[in-house]
Design a protein around this motif. Structure first.
Motif, PDB file in Angstrom:
ATOM      1  N   SER A 207      10.616 -10.036 -12.094  1.00  0.00           N
ATOM      2  CA  SER A 207       9.517 -10.528 -12.793  1.00  0.00           C
ATOM      3  C   SER A 207       8.907 -10.589 -12.907  1.00  0.00           C
ATOM      4  N   GLY A 208       8.901  -8.975 -12.246  1.00  0.00           N
ATOM      5  CA  GLY A 208       7.143  -7.902 -12.589  1.00  0.00           C
ATOM      6  C   GLY A 208       6.556  -8.181 -11.267  1.00  0.00           C
ATOM      7  N   SER A 209       6.477  -6.235 -10.804  1.00  0.00           N
ATOM      8  CA  SER A 209       6.134  -5.459  -9.706  1.00  0.00           C
ATOM      9  C   SER A 209       4.423  -6.855  -9.131  1.00  0.00           C
ATOM     10  N   GLN A 230      -5.656   1.121 -19.949  1.00  0.00           N
ATOM     11  CA  GLN A 230      -6.034   0.918 -18.234  1.00  0.00           C
ATOM     12  C   GLN A 230      -5.999  -0.517 -17.790  1.00  0.00           C
ATOM     13  N   SER A 231      -5.622  -1.034 -16.907  1.00  0.00           N
ATOM     14  CA  SER A 231      -5.722  -2.828 -16.459  1.00  0.00           C
ATOM     15  C   SER A 231      -6.619  -3.546 -15.736  1.00  0.00           C
ATOM     16  N   TRP A 232      -6.988  -2.281 -14.704  1.00  0.00           N
ATOM     17  CA  TRP A 232      -7.960  -2.542 -13.858  1.00  0.00           C
ATOM     18  C   TRP A 232      -8.774  -1.016 -12.959  1.00  0.00           C
ATOM     19  N   SER A 233     -10.450  -1.376 -12.948  1.00  0.00           N
ATOM     20  CA  SER A 233     -10.332   0.128 -12.578  1.00  0.00           C
ATOM     21  C   SER A 233     -12.467  -0.562 -11.542  1.00  0.00           C
ATOM     22  N   SER A 234     -11.918  -0.431  -9.873  1.00  0.00           N
ATOM     23  CA  SER A 234     -13.351  -0.635  -9.094  1.00  0.00           C
ATOM     24  C   SER A 234     -12.977   0.031  -8.441  1.00  0.00           C
ATOM     25  N   HIS A 242      -7.478  -5.109  -2.974  1.00  0.00           N
ATOM     26  CA  HIS A 242      -7.207  -5.893  -4.314  1.00  0.00           C
ATOM     27  C   HIS A 242      -6.133  -6.018  -5.173  1.00  0.00           C
ATOM     28  N   THR A 243      -5.389  -6.584  -5.468  1.00  0.00           N
ATOM     29  CA  THR A 243      -3.813  -7.191  -5.629  1.00  0.00           C
ATOM     30  C   THR A 243      -4.190  -6.595  -7.459  1.00  0.00           C
ATOM     31  N   GLU A 244      -3.058  -6.379  -8.153  1.00  0.00           N
ATOM     32  CA  GLU A 244      -2.889  -6.153  -9.160  1.00  0.00           C
ATOM     33  C   GLU A 244      -1.208  -6.324  -9.322  1.00  0.00           C
ATOM     34  N   LYS A 245      -1.077  -7.247 -10.925  1.00  0.00           N
ATOM     35  CA  LYS A 245      -0.015  -7.407 -11.040  1.00  0.00           C
ATOM     36  C   LYS A 245       0.502  -6.968 -11.852  1.00  0.00           C
TER      37      LYS A 245
END
Length: 292
Positions: A207-209, A230-234, A242-245
């Motif tokens: 289902s994805g990581s 790029q999906s996230w940067s902070s 922070h949790t990234e799907k």
């Protein structure tokens, strides 16, 4: 009782004790009567005892240890007891047995009591056990006879039972195979060759990581790219996370960190050790290739 009777009782008790090779200390241990009272009884000095009740009680206990009949002793002494016994058993008068004969009989009675008296207490128990065994044997025999009269099971019923058993075995084998298969698909992250920046994630969830980043004792800047986008940067503040799907279609994830020593990464709930050498490089970029 008269003084003569007291002395006769004491003498007979003493003779019975000596014939059996017993000591005053042994009698004291068995009866719990003080030694001085036992010696007074043997001497016929019943007045030295606390009272008439104690005279009867102590004499009875002493007589029981040496195997004498306390009732006969207390009824009137040796002579009267022997005469009464002769009248009752033989219904005729006759000469009293000699003292040697008396001592021999006392010795035999005491020896029998000492050897076999302790076994007599087990007689009631043995009788009960025999009765119980007999009852159980009867019940077992009746049950066995009833079972012999019952018809045998048909072959078709046995076949159904065997089929059910076979079905359960197959189901159990299938469950074991499934369990073994699920255990073999444990997530594993491994280094690619000798590189310290390239890793492979095997057996990732279909289902994805999920990637979780956390800053340590200082701020940490982090950027995440999925298949080059790029999906996230902070910048994470101290102690925040922070949790990234990551989508199930993504095959490569690139992670860039501006404070790598103070950054921890968790992949699908398991810690990702991306810095096994514990180097202090601040800026670090790693790639994670996902293989389902």
């Amino acid at each position: 009782m008269s003084e003569r009777q007291n002395k006769e009782i004491g003498k007979r008790l003493q003779e019975a004790r000596l014939d059996q090779g017993l000591t005053i200390d042994y009698i004291q241990e068995k009866t719990k009567i003080q030694k001085r009272y036992l010696m007074a009884i043997e001497a016929g000095q019943m007045n030295d005892l606390p009272g008439d009740y104690y005279v009867k009680s102590f004499v009875s206990q002493y007589a029981a240890v040496v195997g004498l009949d306390s009732h006969k002793l207390l009824a009137g002494g040796l002579q009267a007891s022997k005469e009464a016994e002769t009248r009752t058993e033989n219904f005729a008068t006759g000469p009293l047995p000699s003292r040697t004969t008396q001592h021999t009989q006392v010795r035999k009675d005491s020896e029998f009591s000492r050897r076999y008296g302790k076994y007599m207490t087990y007689v009631p128990t043995i009788i009960v056990v025999v009765i119980v065994v007999a009852v159980l044997g009867t019940i077992w025999g009746m049950s066995h006879a009833n079972n012999a009269n019952q018809p045998h099971l048909s072959s078709s019923r046995v076949s159904v039972t065997n089929n059910a058993s076979s079905s359960k075995k197959k189901q159990s084998s299938s469950e074991k195979a499934s369990s073994s298969s699920s255990k073999s698909k444990t997530q594993k992250i491994s280094q690619v060759g000798s590189s310290t920046t390239a890793y492979t994630l095997k057996n990732a969830p279909t289902s994805g990581s999920t990637l979780t980043f956390k800053a340590g004792t200082s701020n940490a800047w982090i950027a995440v790219s999925s298949d080059g986008t790029q999906s996230w940067s902070s910048t994470l503040q101290t102690g925040t996370s922070h949790t990234e799907k990551i989508a199930k279609t993504v095959s490569k994830v690139t992670i860039t960190m501006g404070n790598a020593p103070q950054t921890t990464i968790t992949v699908n709930g398991k810690k990702f050790d991306f810095n096994p050498q514990n180097d202090t490089t601040q800026t670090k970029t790693i790639t994670l290739t996902i293989e389902n």
